[in-house]
Design a protein around this motif. Sequence first.
Motif, mmCIF file in Angstrom:
data_model
loop_
_atom_site.group_PDB
_atom_site.id
_atom_site.type_symbol
_atom_site.label_atom_id
_atom_site.label_comp_id
_atom_site.label_asym_id
_atom_site.label_seq_id
_atom_site.Cartn_x
_atom_site.Cartn_y
_atom_site.Cartn_z
ATOM 1 N N VAL A 160 0.834 -1.211 0.000
ATOM 2 C CA VAL A 160 0.000 0.000 0.000
ATOM 3 C C VAL A 160 0.865 1.256 0.000
ATOM 4 O O VAL A 160 0.580 2.235 -0.710
ATOM 5 N N GLU A 161 1.946 1.256 0.775
ATOM 6 C CA GLU A 161 2.845 2.417 0.805
ATOM 7 C C GLU A 161 3.513 2.638 -0.549
ATOM 8 O O GLU A 161 3.673 3.778 -1.001
ATOM 9 N N GLU A 164 1.088 4.277 -3.085
ATOM 10 C CA GLU A 164 1.014 5.721 -2.885
ATOM 11 C C GLU A 164 2.238 6.411 -3.485
ATOM 12 O O GLU A 164 2.121 7.427 -4.179
ATOM 13 N N GLN A 167 2.123 6.406 -7.342
ATOM 14 C CA GLN A 167 1.095 7.321 -7.856
ATOM 15 C C GLN A 167 1.548 8.769 -7.735
ATOM 16 O O GLN A 167 1.353 9.572 -8.658
ATOM 17 N N GLN A 168 2.174 9.103 -6.615
ATOM 18 C CA GLN A 168 2.634 10.471 -6.419
ATOM 19 C C GLN A 168 3.786 10.823 -7.349
ATOM 20 O O GLN A 168 4.054 11.998 -7.592
ATOM 21 N N VAL A 195 -9.249 4.111 2.956
ATOM 22 C CA VAL A 195 -8.017 4.172 2.161
ATOM 23 C C VAL A 195 -8.319 3.769 0.722
ATOM 24 O O VAL A 195 -7.818 4.400 -0.225
ATOM 25 N N SER A 198 -9.708 6.646 -1.136
ATOM 26 C CA SER A 198 -8.669 7.598 -1.539
ATOM 27 C C SER A 198 -7.906 7.089 -2.756
ATOM 28 O O SER A 198 -7.564 7.869 -3.659
ATOM 29 N N PHE A 199 -7.634 5.796 -2.788
ATOM 30 C CA PHE A 199 -6.941 5.216 -3.935
ATOM 31 C C PHE A 199 -7.750 5.409 -5.217
ATOM 32 O O PHE A 199 -7.200 5.780 -6.256
ATOM 33 N N LYS A 202 -7.573 8.816 -6.580
ATOM 34 C CA LYS A 202 -6.275 9.122 -7.191
ATOM 35 C C LYS A 202 -6.064 8.357 -8.504
ATOM 36 O O LYS A 202 -5.003 8.470 -9.124
ATOM 37 N N ILE A 204 -5.984 5.044 -8.871
ATOM 38 C CA ILE A 204 -5.311 3.751 -8.680
ATOM 39 C C ILE A 204 -6.324 2.631 -8.921
ATOM 40 O O ILE A 204 -7.443 2.657 -8.396
ATOM 41 N N ILE A 330 -1.161 7.113 4.889
ATOM 42 C CA ILE A 330 -1.455 7.043 3.462
ATOM 43 C C ILE A 330 -2.269 8.275 3.084
ATOM 44 O O ILE A 330 -3.383 8.468 3.595
ATOM 45 N N TYR A 331 -1.707 9.124 2.219
ATOM 46 C CA TYR A 331 -2.328 10.394 1.873
ATOM 47 C C TYR A 331 -2.681 11.152 3.151
ATOM 48 O O TYR A 331 -1.827 11.348 4.013
#
Length: 453
Positions: A160-161, A164, A167-168, A195, A198-199, A202, A204, A330-331
């Motif tokens: 998961v990290e 993120e 994506q960033q 979470v 949020s994905f 973004k 994802i 996360i975010y």
Amino acid sequence: MKVAVIGCTHAGTSAIVNTAKLYPDAQITVYERNDNISFLSCGIALYVGGVVKDPDGLFYSSPQKLDELGVETKMKHEIISVDTDRKILKVRNLVTSETFEDTFDKLIVTTGSWPIVPKLEGIDLNNILLCKNYNHSNTIIEKAQGAKHITVVGAGYIGVELVEAFQQNGKQVTLIDSADRILNKYLDPEFSGKVEESFREKGIKMAMGQTVTSFQGEDGNVNKVITDKGEIDTDLVILCIGFRPNTELLKGQVDMLKNGAIVVDQYMQTSKRDVYAAGDCCSVLYNPTGKMMYIPLATNAVRMGTLVARNLVQPTTPYMGTQGTSGLKIYEHNIASTGLTEGSAKDEDLKVETVSITDHYRPEFMPTFEPVTLKVVYEQDSRRILGAQIISRVDMTQSINTLSVCIQNRMTIDELAFIDFFFQPHYNKPWNFLNTAGLQALPEIETKTPIHS
């Protein structure tokens, strides 16, 4: 006293430094097959994402520092075999290919863990990478630069990290896991769902409830991940499926769990006298259930390594067990958990109840007062606290450390209601939200109205 140490990451470094300080006359030799020691693998996503610019900060020791303590560190040396009865190690120098033997009075095994690599068609294609050590992180950074679409297999903390971070950095990202949601070992659905939301926002892509069956490639490079429900075009794959203990050297010589994790007593000694173990190669006492379990965490490792040193000559300081306490950002989400989730408690056939609250963490008359969501899991009959989870935009994760102590000390949800916490409007309310959760879970009191004559 001649001490041999196999492996030098979190547990190994902790054991070595403390052994050198406690027993200045000890002859300590460390065998490490890599070209570096003490890498903080939990910082890989920060390094990959560019948050950590200087990777040197991810190392908290070095052969030079150990040398200053009088420790002989043999880098790029692999242990071929261990004879725990005769107290003999067979060693290979990976640079010269020379082999030799060494002896020990005390052996400390801190061989750590290694990523699980499934035996699948196409697994040997280029650009299918592991994520564990410093060399892995550098390879990921190098390969990710030219990749447009990255696929991460495994939706635990590391996976998961990394999602993120990629994506960033402007990459298209797909996350695959055989479970039906992310972070399922650490969080219940109402937390992991935030979470996931949020994905999706973004961009994802999440392929949950899908199992990877093979990989396809062109010119030796992976270009497709095949699952039981379809296929995903990709330029790069990162495997984050999980870890297994590195314990082949001691197989058949000491007691282990089914997955190979070494079983140690409360003083970090294995079933073989003078052989100690710590860190990701070991099982730990999991306080919520009282069972020995495999929970590879840096926090467990450094504690166990320190305890090995303190108990090396005679039993001195017992291990208190663990709650598997962990945190994640996360975010905008600050997340932490300890002990059992509601789901994992049911998997253990425990009869539990839960209390969930969402409250502003400080008074509404303050300029800001973000909401915080807390869930506490407790045993139905004893009302003993077994686990907790928290999520908020403002960082309230340290509250989970408090609840970890509550689990450690076998406190009840009713006691949580009335624990003494300070009040100051900058930080909280007269009833801290931990108290509020306990208050909400209190059983009703039957009252009878007195009859006056």
